[in-house]
Design a protein around this motif. Structure first.
Motif, PDB file in Angstrom:
ATOM      1  N   GLU A 120      77.102  49.025  38.254  1.00 28.85           N
ATOM      2  CA  GLU A 120      75.738  49.333  37.834  1.00 28.85           C
ATOM      3  C   GLU A 120      75.235  48.234  36.900  1.00 28.85           C
ATOM      4  O   GLU A 120      76.010  47.501  36.280  1.00 28.85           O
ATOM      5  CB  GLU A 120      75.694  50.676  37.135  1.00 28.85           C
ATOM      6  N   GLU A 123      80.597  61.333  40.806  1.00 27.04           N
ATOM      7  CA  GLU A 123      80.272  60.701  39.523  1.00 27.04           C
ATOM      8  C   GLU A 123      78.978  59.895  39.574  1.00 27.04           C
ATOM      9  O   GLU A 123      78.580  59.296  38.587  1.00 27.04           O
ATOM     10  CB  GLU A 123      81.427  59.781  39.094  1.00 27.04           C
ATOM     11  N   TRP A 124      78.307  59.887  40.735  1.00 23.47           N
ATOM     12  CA  TRP A 124      77.101  59.066  40.900  1.00 23.47           C
ATOM     13  C   TRP A 124      75.887  59.741  40.280  1.00 23.47           C
ATOM     14  O   TRP A 124      75.752  60.965  40.294  1.00 23.47           O
ATOM     15  CB  TRP A 124      76.844  58.855  42.398  1.00 23.47           C
ATOM     16  N   ASN A 125      74.993  58.927  39.723  1.00 23.65           N
ATOM     17  CA  ASN A 125      73.612  59.334  39.463  1.00 23.65           C
ATOM     18  C   ASN A 125      72.740  58.119  39.729  1.00 23.65           C
ATOM     19  O   ASN A 125      73.242  56.993  39.852  1.00 23.65           O
ATOM     20  CB  ASN A 125      73.426  59.886  38.049  1.00 23.65           C
ATOM     21  N   ARG A 165      70.154  64.912  41.017  1.00 20.96           N
ATOM     22  CA  ARG A 165      70.701  64.048  42.065  1.00 20.96           C
ATOM     23  C   ARG A 165      69.687  63.788  43.170  1.00 20.96           C
ATOM     24  O   ARG A 165      69.717  62.733  43.808  1.00 20.96           O
ATOM     25  CB  ARG A 165      71.968  64.673  42.653  1.00 20.96           C
ATOM     26  N   VAL A 182      79.915  52.492  43.071  1.00 20.57           N
ATOM     27  CA  VAL A 182      79.832  53.947  43.155  1.00 20.57           C
ATOM     28  C   VAL A 182      78.670  54.291  44.082  1.00 20.57           C
ATOM     29  O   VAL A 182      77.534  53.901  43.827  1.00 20.57           O
ATOM     30  CB  VAL A 182      79.616  54.582  41.769  1.00 20.57           C
ATOM     31  N   LEU A 183      78.952  55.032  45.151  1.00 22.53           N
ATOM     32  CA  LEU A 183      77.949  55.354  46.159  1.00 22.53           C
ATOM     33  C   LEU A 183      77.389  56.761  45.932  1.00 22.53           C
ATOM     34  O   LEU A 183      78.001  57.589  45.259  1.00 22.53           O
ATOM     35  CB  LEU A 183      78.566  55.236  47.550  1.00 22.53           C
ATOM     36  N   PRO A 184      76.214  57.063  46.505  1.00 19.35           N
ATOM     37  CA  PRO A 184      75.539  58.330  46.213  1.00 19.35           C
ATOM     38  C   PRO A 184      76.362  59.587  46.470  1.00 19.35           C
ATOM     39  O   PRO A 184      76.158  60.589  45.772  1.00 19.35           O
ATOM     40  CB  PRO A 184      74.303  58.273  47.127  1.00 19.35           C
ATOM     41  N   ASP A 196      79.465  60.006  45.883  1.00 21.37           N
ATOM     42  CA  ASP A 196      80.520  60.158  44.885  1.00 21.37           C
ATOM     43  C   ASP A 196      80.075  61.183  43.832  1.00 21.37           C
ATOM     44  O   ASP A 196      78.945  61.124  43.345  1.00 21.37           O
ATOM     45  CB  ASP A 196      80.784  58.800  44.225  1.00 21.37           C
ATOM     46  N   GLY A 215      73.971  51.089  49.104  1.00 20.60           N
ATOM     47  CA  GLY A 215      73.953  51.709  47.783  1.00 20.60           C
ATOM     48  C   GLY A 215      73.208  50.957  46.705  1.00 20.60           C
ATOM     49  O   GLY A 215      73.407  51.234  45.516  1.00 20.60           O
ATOM     50  N   ARG A 272      73.134  54.735  38.117  1.00 20.92           N
ATOM     51  CA  ARG A 272      74.304  53.909  38.384  1.00 20.92           C
ATOM     52  C   ARG A 272      74.108  52.961  39.556  1.00 20.92           C
ATOM     53  O   ARG A 272      75.018  52.183  39.886  1.00 20.92           O
ATOM     54  CB  ARG A 272      75.523  54.800  38.637  1.00 20.92           C
ATOM     55  N   MET A 273      72.944  53.014  40.182  1.00 18.98           N
ATOM     56  CA  MET A 273      72.705  52.110  41.306  1.00 18.98           C
ATOM     57  C   MET A 273      72.513  50.677  40.799  1.00 18.98           C
ATOM     58  O   MET A 273      71.705  50.441  39.885  1.00 18.98           O
ATOM     59  CB  MET A 273      71.465  52.535  42.093  1.00 18.98           C
TER      60      MET A 273
END
Length: 398
Positions: A86, A122-124, A374, A116-118, A120, A166, A127-128
């Motif tokens: 990120e 732990e994603w938000n 999300r 980290v992909l959507p 996951d 992602g 973090r993209m």
């Protein structure tokens, strides 16, 4: 020095014949790069990385142009993956993916993706990895002078079997038309060679703003097999251009396209095997722009001096497409035709589009605007548009 001594001991211990070589030759031979088929992975972090690092997880690179240089210098046949952390990536030059000594396949791909992909847990959306284009505008495009005032290519793909996944991709902070006749343009992801195939863009958020950071075309691609899926497009002029007449194997599915002030998809007489399904298109100027094959061939030019491809028999005919299980809401027009960056469109009959399980509405869609959720920028949960399943998630829970 310790590694050098150990290397010499190992080679000498392997046999007397080997030990007859001078130490310098032994060391140089052992360290020489090979065309290994092993997969390679680079890590990239715009905050902690340095472009003279190795690219290992604990020594990441800093920029996407450096990733491209590493790809282009590599050799072999294994997969090559760049994992982006990120953060904010200033794209200050074209990310040219043009390896000469490395061949990718459908299974062993070149992949540029978020770490980290959507899907996951732990994603938000914060973090993209976020790409903002800051490069100067060039005076040529697609192998010839640009008459309209300058262009920028963000990621320029010159190899087959590529995945981009992602990422959050923003426009370029210029005024698009500061004087009459001038159209300064960003092409965020481009593939300008007709001999290429298999480009996948997935789970990306591609955003523009007509006043602040215009994104002229998010994805424009020649060749076969352009697969765009589970993406969100907002506020750009044109979302995706499928540009080679008669080309095959294309898809656009599970995408959300909102407030596109040009056209939500542009097809240049591509083959009717185009898979268009489970898309949500709302508040856009045109849902679909269809350009004739001969017009597309003349308009496209070619990168690197390639001649314009002749229109195939199929491209010369009126091609029909299926619009499957999609939701079209509050769009200004359904179908148009035209050519060029000036958006010289005219309305046309939409009879070339066969609606199958597709709903249309005169009402606007309500989108989720709570950034902590999300499904931010997706149709609100439980709505008719949400039931289409379009958005960033491969397994939507809406």
């Amino acid at each position: 020095m310790t590694n050098r001594r150990q290397l010499l001991k190992t080679v000498i211990a392997a046999g007397a014949g080997a030990s007859l070589l001078p130490p310098e030759m032994l060391f140089a031979s052992a360290m020489r790069p090979t065309n290994a088929q092993a997969n390679e992975t680079l890590y990239v972090n715009p905050a902690t990385g340095r472009d003279n690092n190795s690219g290992a997880k604990d020594a990441p690179l800093k920029s996407l142009p450096e990733v491209a240089r590493r790809v282009n210098a590599s050799a072999g046949t294994g997969a090559f993956t760049a994992l982006l952390s990120e953060g904010i990536y200033s794209v200050d030059e074209t990310v040219l993916l043009s390896p000469k000594n490395r061949k990718f396949t459908k299974e062993n791909r070149l992949t540029i993706r978020a770490e980290v992909l959507p899907d996951d847990p732990e994603w938000n959306i914060g973090r993209m990895p976020t790409l903002i284009h800051t490069m100067p505008l060039g005076l040529s495009w697609n192998g010839r002078p640009d008459p309209l005032g300058g262009v920028a290519d963000g990621i320029l793909v010159e190899t087959s079997h590529v995945t981009i996944r992602g990422l959050r991709v923003l426009g370029i902070p210029v005024v698009e038309s500061p004087k009459a006749g001038q159209i300064r343009r960003l092409y965020a992801i481009s593939r300008l060679r007709r001999d290429l195939e298999d480009l996948e863009v997935a789970q990306c958020l591609l955003i523009g703003d007509e006043l602040i950071a215009p994104n002229h075309v998010s994805i424009i691609a020649h060749g076969n097999g352009v697969n765009v899926h589970h993406c969100i497009f907002r506020g750009q002029k044109i979302s995706v251009v499928y540009w080679t007449p008669g080309s095959t194997g294309h898809a656009m599915h599970h995408c959300v396209l909102h407030d596109v002030y040009g056209s939500a998809v542009w097809t240049a007489s591509i083959a009717n095997d185009f898979e268009y399904k489970n898309n949500v298109v709302s508040d856009s100027n045109y849902v679909w722009t269809a350009q004739g094959g001969a017009s597309a061939s003349a308009d496209a030019g070619a990168r690197g001096g390639q001649p314009a491809a002749p229109a195939t028999a199929q491209a010369k005919e009126a091609v029909h497409y299926k619009v499957i299980d999609s939701y079209l809401a509050h769009n200004r027009r359904l179908a148009g035709s035209g050519t060029g960056a000036r958006l010289e469109y005219k309305d046309i009959d939409a009879g070339f589009l066969e609606m199958i399980g597709t709903k249309t509405s005169e009402q606007s869609i309500t989108f989720e605007h709570d950034q902590s959720k999300r499904n931010y920028l997706h149709p609100v949960a439980g709505s008719e548009a949400a039931k289409v399943g379009a958005g960033l998630f491969l397994k939507p829970s809406l």
